[in-house]
Write an enzyme that holds these catalytic residues in place. Sequence first.
Site, PDB file in Angstrom:
ATOM      1  N   ASP A  94       0.798  -1.236   0.000  1.00 25.08           N
ATOM      2  CA  ASP A  94       0.000   0.000   0.000  1.00 25.08           C
ATOM      3  C   ASP A  94       0.824   1.278   0.000  1.00 25.08           C
ATOM      4  O   ASP A  94       0.404   2.291  -0.534  1.00 25.08           O
ATOM      5  CB  ASP A  94      -0.951   0.015   1.221  1.00 25.08           C
ATOM      6  CG  ASP A  94      -0.219  -0.192   2.547  1.00 25.08           C
ATOM      7  OD1 ASP A  94       1.019  -0.303   2.536  1.00 25.08           O
ATOM      8  OD2 ASP A  94      -0.888  -0.255   3.600  1.00 25.08           O
ATOM      9  N   HIS A  95       2.045   1.228   0.563  1.00 26.49           N
ATOM     10  CA  HIS A  95       2.793   2.478   0.752  1.00 26.49           C
ATOM     11  C   HIS A  95       3.559   2.933  -0.492  1.00 26.49           C
ATOM     12  O   HIS A  95       4.001   4.066  -0.551  1.00 26.49           O
ATOM     13  CB  HIS A  95       3.789   2.318   1.905  1.00 26.49           C
ATOM     14  CG  HIS A  95       3.170   2.539   3.250  1.00 26.49           C
ATOM     15  ND1 HIS A  95       2.139   1.771   3.717  1.00 26.49           N
ATOM     16  CD2 HIS A  95       3.432   3.454   4.219  1.00 26.49           C
ATOM     17  CE1 HIS A  95       1.796   2.201   4.930  1.00 26.49           C
ATOM     18  NE2 HIS A  95       2.566   3.217   5.247  1.00 26.49           N
ATOM     19  N   ASP A 159       3.860  -0.697  11.382  1.00 30.65           N
ATOM     20  CA  ASP A 159       3.341   0.604  10.958  1.00 30.65           C
ATOM     21  C   ASP A 159       2.661   1.244  12.165  1.00 30.65           C
ATOM     22  O   ASP A 159       1.964   0.566  12.915  1.00 30.65           O
ATOM     23  CB  ASP A 159       2.325   0.418   9.826  1.00 30.65           C
ATOM     24  CG  ASP A 159       1.920   1.753   9.232  1.00 30.65           C
ATOM     25  OD1 ASP A 159       2.522   2.152   8.225  1.00 30.65           O
ATOM     26  OD2 ASP A 159       1.018   2.410   9.781  1.00 30.65           O
ATOM     27  N   ARG A 447      -2.095  12.339   9.973  1.00 28.83           N
ATOM     28  CA  ARG A 447      -0.902  13.156  10.238  1.00 28.83           C
ATOM     29  C   ARG A 447      -0.907  14.391   9.352  1.00 28.83           C
ATOM     30  O   ARG A 447      -1.286  14.313   8.184  1.00 28.83           O
ATOM     31  CB  ARG A 447       0.363  12.355   9.956  1.00 28.83           C
ATOM     32  CG  ARG A 447       0.467  11.175  10.869  1.00 28.83           C
ATOM     33  CD  ARG A 447       1.872  10.872  11.305  1.00 28.83           C
ATOM     34  NE  ARG A 447       1.748  10.120  12.554  1.00 28.83           N
ATOM     35  CZ  ARG A 447       2.474   9.048  12.855  1.00 28.83           C
ATOM     36  NH1 ARG A 447       3.401   8.626  12.043  1.00 28.83           N
ATOM     37  NH2 ARG A 447       2.296   8.439  14.002  1.00 28.83           N
ATOM     38  N   SER A 642      12.130   6.418  16.599  1.00 28.86           N
ATOM     39  CA  SER A 642      11.390   5.241  16.154  1.00 28.86           C
ATOM     40  C   SER A 642      12.302   4.019  16.112  1.00 28.86           C
ATOM     41  O   SER A 642      13.499   4.133  15.849  1.00 28.86           O
ATOM     42  CB  SER A 642      10.764   5.486  14.786  1.00 28.86           C
ATOM     43  OG  SER A 642      11.774   5.791  13.866  1.00 28.86           O
ATOM     44  N   ARG A 644      14.018   1.559  14.593  1.00 24.57           N
ATOM     45  CA  ARG A 644      14.417   1.306  13.209  1.00 24.57           C
ATOM     46  C   ARG A 644      15.547   0.297  13.218  1.00 24.57           C
ATOM     47  O   ARG A 644      16.653   0.604  13.650  1.00 24.57           O
ATOM     48  CB  ARG A 644      14.854   2.637  12.600  1.00 24.57           C
ATOM     49  CG  ARG A 644      14.882   2.645  11.120  1.00 24.57           C
ATOM     50  CD  ARG A 644      15.092   4.047  10.606  1.00 24.57           C
ATOM     51  NE  ARG A 644      13.990   4.947  10.926  1.00 24.57           N
ATOM     52  CZ  ARG A 644      14.085   6.278  10.861  1.00 24.57           C
ATOM     53  NH1 ARG A 644      15.205   6.837  10.518  1.00 24.57           N
ATOM     54  NH2 ARG A 644      13.045   7.024  11.144  1.00 24.57           N
TER      55      ARG A 644
HETATM   56  S1  SF4 Z   1      -1.739   6.555   7.988  1.00 26.01           S
HETATM   57 FE1  SF4 Z   1      -0.146   5.250   7.211  1.00 26.01          FE
HETATM   58  S2  SF4 Z   1      -1.175   3.348   6.658  1.00 26.01           S
HETATM   59 FE2  SF4 Z   1      -2.754   4.901   6.871  1.00 26.01          FE
HETATM   60  S3  SF4 Z   1      -3.088   5.658   4.815  1.00 26.01           S
HETATM   61 FE3  SF4 Z   1      -1.630   7.000   5.840  1.00 26.01          FE
HETATM   62  S4  SF4 Z   1       0.377   6.189   5.272  1.00 26.01           S
HETATM   63 FE4  SF4 Z   1      -1.143   4.602   4.845  1.00 26.01          FE
END
Ligand code: SF4
Length: 754
Positions: A94-95, A159, A447, A642, A644
């Site tokens: 997905d990323h 994640d 975010r 984080s 890592r």
């Molecule tokens: S918060 Fe993270 S997992 Fe969710 S859509 Fe955004 S990048 Fe993708």
Amino acid sequence: MFDLEMIKAVYSRFPERITAAKKHLNKPLSLTEKILYAHLWVGNATTVYERGNSYVDFAPDRVAMQDATAQMALLQFMQAGRPKVAVPSTVHCDHLILAKDGAKQDLATSMEVNKEVFDFLSSVSDKYGIGFWKPGAGIIHQVVLENYAFPGGLMIGTDSHTVNAGGLGMLAIGVGGADACDVMAGLPWELKFPKLIGVKLTGKLSGWTSSKDVILKVAGILTVKGGTGAIVEYFGEGAESLSCTGKGTICNMGAEIGATTSVFGYDSKMSDYLKGTGRSELASASDEIADYLTGDKEVYQNPEKYFDQVIEINLSELEPHINGPFTPDMAWPISQFAQAVKDNQWPAELEVGLIGSCTNSSYEDITRAASIAKQANDSGIKAKSEFTITPGSEQVRYTVERDGYLETFEKMGGVVLANACGPCIGQWARHSSDPNRKNSIITSFNRNFAKRNDGNPNTHAFVASPEIVTALAIAGDLTFNPLTDYFTNNKGEKVKFAEPLGIEMPINGYAVEDAGYQSPAVDGSNVVINVSPTSNRLQLLEPFSAWEGQDLKGLKLLIKAKGKCTTDHISMAGPWLKFRGHLDNISNNMLIGAINYFNEQPDKVKNQFTGEYGSVPSTQRDYKARGIGSIVVGDENYGEGSSREHAAMEPRFLGVRVILTKSFARIHETNLKKQGMLALTFADKSSYDLIQEDDSFNLLGLTTFTPNKPLRLVINHKNGTTDTINCNHTYNGQQIEWFKAGGALNIIRKQVLV
Ligand code: SF4
């Protein structure tokens, strides 16, 4: 796809373990405590764990990985030598999908650009028994909610928004790849026993207010740090009135307050969602032990007695919120927002509205937003701002398309993007003439830090519910308040939006033609994993070599880092992320952000053989080529940030033998130990001042390396003098074995091969 037998086995442990924990602790339990005690690695609770202080080993039920972080986690897992993963695990592509022109074109381009990574993830999944969700199948957290999350479960995911599954009563926690690798390899998973924050929800949502506004409000109260080290547990009649996916939205954005995770107790809304997503048997199994899947009544009746902090929110009085810019905790009730825009001179023209993402793309979200879009269509107007829709999964996309909602958005001028992260993670080729222009956007994502969405530090990104985003995009104006203001229809009349109306779950059920799931091979032993030796992005790992059995002599100082040295200073992100699956290439960022104590500059250290100053990685590569080990010296709290794993793997790969600091961030210290590194601290912190630029070192005492016994370090200065100091360590017996074997995975591999 979900494993009912596995879940039933987990549930079978609940009564005995939770009863034992209650008896032992002599008090009623919150849901968080119940789930944690039911998942202790060692079985029944015989210890009182101190919240916020005790480190405890747990046995998670599942692992989920997204495509970017899965690469190194799986490369490491391959080192363990196991034929299959020890717990059910999934990979989600997905990323890596760039949003540019729309779902179809963007997906095709991404498949081409990332082909080798996707092929690698697919074949590793096939071989080792891991469920593989292809590009376009959806965003990890939405797919997990629809298929794998279960009340009372414990899951880790690579994640930070793994926490989304708390909406279905699961403790789901974001971790680094090293932790995922450990759990897949059959090792316990360590977590600091969390503090507990209780959020009591009273009243009921109505009108424009949605679940999103609950977490936007909580973020305003707790700020981005307020949840650190804590699990947030929601309860009360208000909690029970929220849809399951709405609960998911609230838990999802718990990552924005720094919480370890967030959770709701099992209730009828969760049961409905399980049934609606084809898991009726699981709903029945959960019903049978429902009391164990929520907090005890006494806890919810007297929360101040049992939680470390309690917050109360009355949903009936809650206003819709808009949070931002640049931080998700700057919370504005919508009635105050227009004034804030004016007072702060934020750009009032709204350029783009974006809905969807893993946070807000449920059927309920889409139908509520579409009910606003429809009013624009009925009024004969289009959105003044650009408008995009990111479905969270193919199942949601297919269902909302079938029910006509995507058409509603498209009619308004919306563009449907691929079922992937896209603009939420900065994978957005935004159409803009000036990448530094001051401008405003609003999203229903989570975010909104500077540069997060489009890389432009001057993009003011705000966060709100999908229906508020939709209304503001139609108005094209950040100061528009859909609760009170009017827009102009195509006849020039002033019109007010009616309140949004949503449907929690599709009346005709969810549907999908091809969900995008690939089952692993039953017997993966013949599956070949192809990684091109000339690949830039992927590289198979070689096991690190075992300790040579003697003290380490003649080590050179690589760098004495001054001040803060986070995992980002040790292994930078940004453009380096494309090399996450290639240890050799990504090692070229090792410690390039650390400040050299002797010249106060980053990435400029002295090569003791040539006398020349060069970058940290190139200097270390020269030492490695000469067969010389080195030491990195650090300040306080080395390796914070984080988790890592690259920050621990890179020095190991390039031949650094010892990291010696005033103190470590614990997770990084553990990561170093797992890689077979020596992570030591100055017994006397002032010894940091003894270290000089041209020093070499002999580390003594390794042949009798034992817990709680300091090692001795002889510091040889260039002028011929020496200092000898004690170095402390926190290695237990098992961790000393990791060091001797050259890393924890080397031990697992040996055990598997026996
Ligand atoms: S918060 Fe993270 S997992 Fe969710 S859509 Fe955004 S990048 Fe993708």
